[in-house]
Design an enzyme around this catalytic site. Sequence first.
Site, PDB file in Angstrom:
ATOM      1  N   ASP A 175       0.851  -1.204   0.000  1.00 38.99           N
ATOM      2  CA  ASP A 175       0.000   0.000   0.000  1.00 38.99           C
ATOM      3  C   ASP A 175       0.881   1.247   0.000  1.00 38.99           C
ATOM      4  OD1 ASP A 175       0.683  -0.890   2.706  1.00 38.99           O
ATOM      5  OD2 ASP A 175      -0.529   0.793   3.441  1.00 38.99           O
TER       6      ASP A 175
ATOM      7  N   ASP B 246       8.912   3.742  -0.751  1.00 37.99           N
ATOM      8  CA  ASP B 246       8.093   3.297   0.386  1.00 37.99           C
ATOM      9  C   ASP B 246       6.790   2.695  -0.120  1.00 37.99           C
ATOM     10  OD1 ASP B 246       6.888   2.951   2.839  1.00 37.99           O
ATOM     11  OD2 ASP B 246       6.465   5.070   3.151  1.00 37.99           O
TER      12      ASP B 246
ATOM     13  N   GLU C 131       0.001  -0.877   5.897  1.00 35.16           N
ATOM     14  CA  GLU C 131       1.064  -0.319   6.744  1.00 35.16           C
ATOM     15  C   GLU C 131       0.869   1.174   6.935  1.00 35.16           C
ATOM     16  OE1 GLU C 131       4.699   1.477   8.127  1.00 35.16           O
ATOM     17  OE2 GLU C 131       3.734   1.898   6.229  1.00 35.16           O
TER      18      GLU C 131
ATOM     19  N   ASP D 220      11.881  -1.394   4.900  1.00 40.15           N
ATOM     20  CA  ASP D 220      10.902  -0.293   4.874  1.00 40.15           C
ATOM     21  C   ASP D 220      11.399   0.907   5.676  1.00 40.15           C
ATOM     22  OD1 ASP D 220       8.492   0.977   4.265  1.00 40.15           O
ATOM     23  OD2 ASP D 220       7.517   0.231   6.079  1.00 40.15           O
TER      24      ASP D 220
ATOM     25  N   HIS E 131       6.605   9.583   1.117  1.00 39.70           N
ATOM     26  CA  HIS E 131       5.407  10.380   1.435  1.00 39.70           C
ATOM     27  C   HIS E 131       5.455  11.787   0.832  1.00 39.70           C
ATOM     28  CE1 HIS E 131       4.080   7.781   5.111  1.00 39.70           C
ATOM     29  NE2 HIS E 131       4.696   7.070   4.188  1.00 39.70           N
TER      30      HIS E 131
HETATM   31 ZN   LIG Z   1       6.548   2.055   4.488  1.00 41.27          ZN
END
Ligand SMILES: [Zn+2]
Length: 486
Positions: A92, A121, A155, A179, A458
């Site tokens: 995800d 990520d 996650e 991660d 992000h």
């Molecule tokens: Zn992550």
Amino acid sequence: MTHHPISWSEEVAKRKEELLHHTRAFLRIKSVLDPDTAREGAPFGQGVAEALAYVLKVCEEAGMKTKNVDGYAAHAEFGQGEELIGVLSHVDVVPEGDGWLTPPYAAEIVDGKIIARGALDDKGPTMAAVFAARIVKELGLPLKRRVRLIFGTDEETNWRCVNRYFQTEEMPTMGFSPDADFPLIYAEKGLTHLVWRQTAEDYRRAAAQAGEGPADRNISAILLSLEGGLRMNMVPDRATAILKPQAETAPALAERYRAYLDREGLNGSSHVTEDRLVLSMQGVSVHGMDPGKGINAATELVHFLARLQLDERAMQFVRFTDRCLYRQHYGEALGIAHTDEESGPLSLNTGIVQYAADGELVYHINIRYPHSHPYERWNPILEQQLHEVGLTQEVEDHLLPHRVEPTDPLVTTLQRVYREQTGEEATLIAIGGATYGRSLEKGVAFGPLFPGRPDSAHQRNEHLYVDDLLKATALYAQAIYELANL
Ligand SMILES: [Zn+2]
């Protein structure tokens, strides 16, 4: 061992085009949580389900045995043996947001970087782990343990994936999660999201016990409300208080506020509407894991209010907040401060403060603590002080500290693999945040972000260097092989 040394980077180079092809195709699936398309077997929506199916297909084509656990998570396994090595990643991604130079789901390669939401990520590293496992499998190397790639799907939101998965599936003996950062994260602080509440009734009871009666005479103002902050793990960048002036006039109070702002070097404003005075404060928002780096608008505003003569309940609220939370980023005034040489200090962030004169007082607090200062030790001290002012505490969320001994073979093996392949020392990292690695009982975070690379997770233009993808794949391949033969 006497086998001919394997060149892991050469094995990756042989599969480079295929690795890039699958990584980019995988990144083109928009796997953002989408409740609107959620259904049985796809609890987080269509995109996430498609990404999960894609990665499982690549594993099946490589001859691994796969299992999809109701769409919450899945795994692909190969090898034999009693014990299990786990590699945990997630498919995800967070929503893409605006301002990208190339479309976020095009996975274009520009200047040696794959640019896409999820490149770093965690879909790029997920495909690295798949190819790493494939290399170990295709080389037909002897393994003493089974190897399992575990793919989570939630996650970025609530970890409902691993929670559901480990209810029924085997916990690996040990493993790692690609991660976070290289070289290796072995210790993570405990995390709590605490909610402190006090109703008007709670206040009256506590005040009566303390022998304080209602004596709201000659007060400067009544505090009608105060609001600041959005999330427990962010420092509030905005707070507003509404006062009803009494003995002092609104302009006089506004003037005092202006002087306070000037003296403290803070940004804020005030305005008068009918019989109310509205005070606003601007702070600087940073992540709640390091609150001292920001400016907490809520507690800075409270610090001003603490010098006024307010109504009784407001006085109790601002005095407690001022004494215990104003610039107390380590819980000093609450008597819970503690520093650990390895993980650093306990930290306390006042993420949300809401006060309503005729309603509730609510705080959302984020405390992060090192393993050497357990919850059982500091929480009773905290509870006692909250009790004295009629606040009750709910534990909204609590993740225990997570740590693998630095001398554990899991850690030393990964360190050696990193050193051998990169020629760099594998310095161990302890952090205040939480990585996916803590979902494994004995797990560490191992990559994919190399030291010195900007962390674009992000953010817009999230990217992964093609070179880093190849390097990570080679590291993961050797790591899997070595851990499976410990
Ligand atoms: Zn992550």
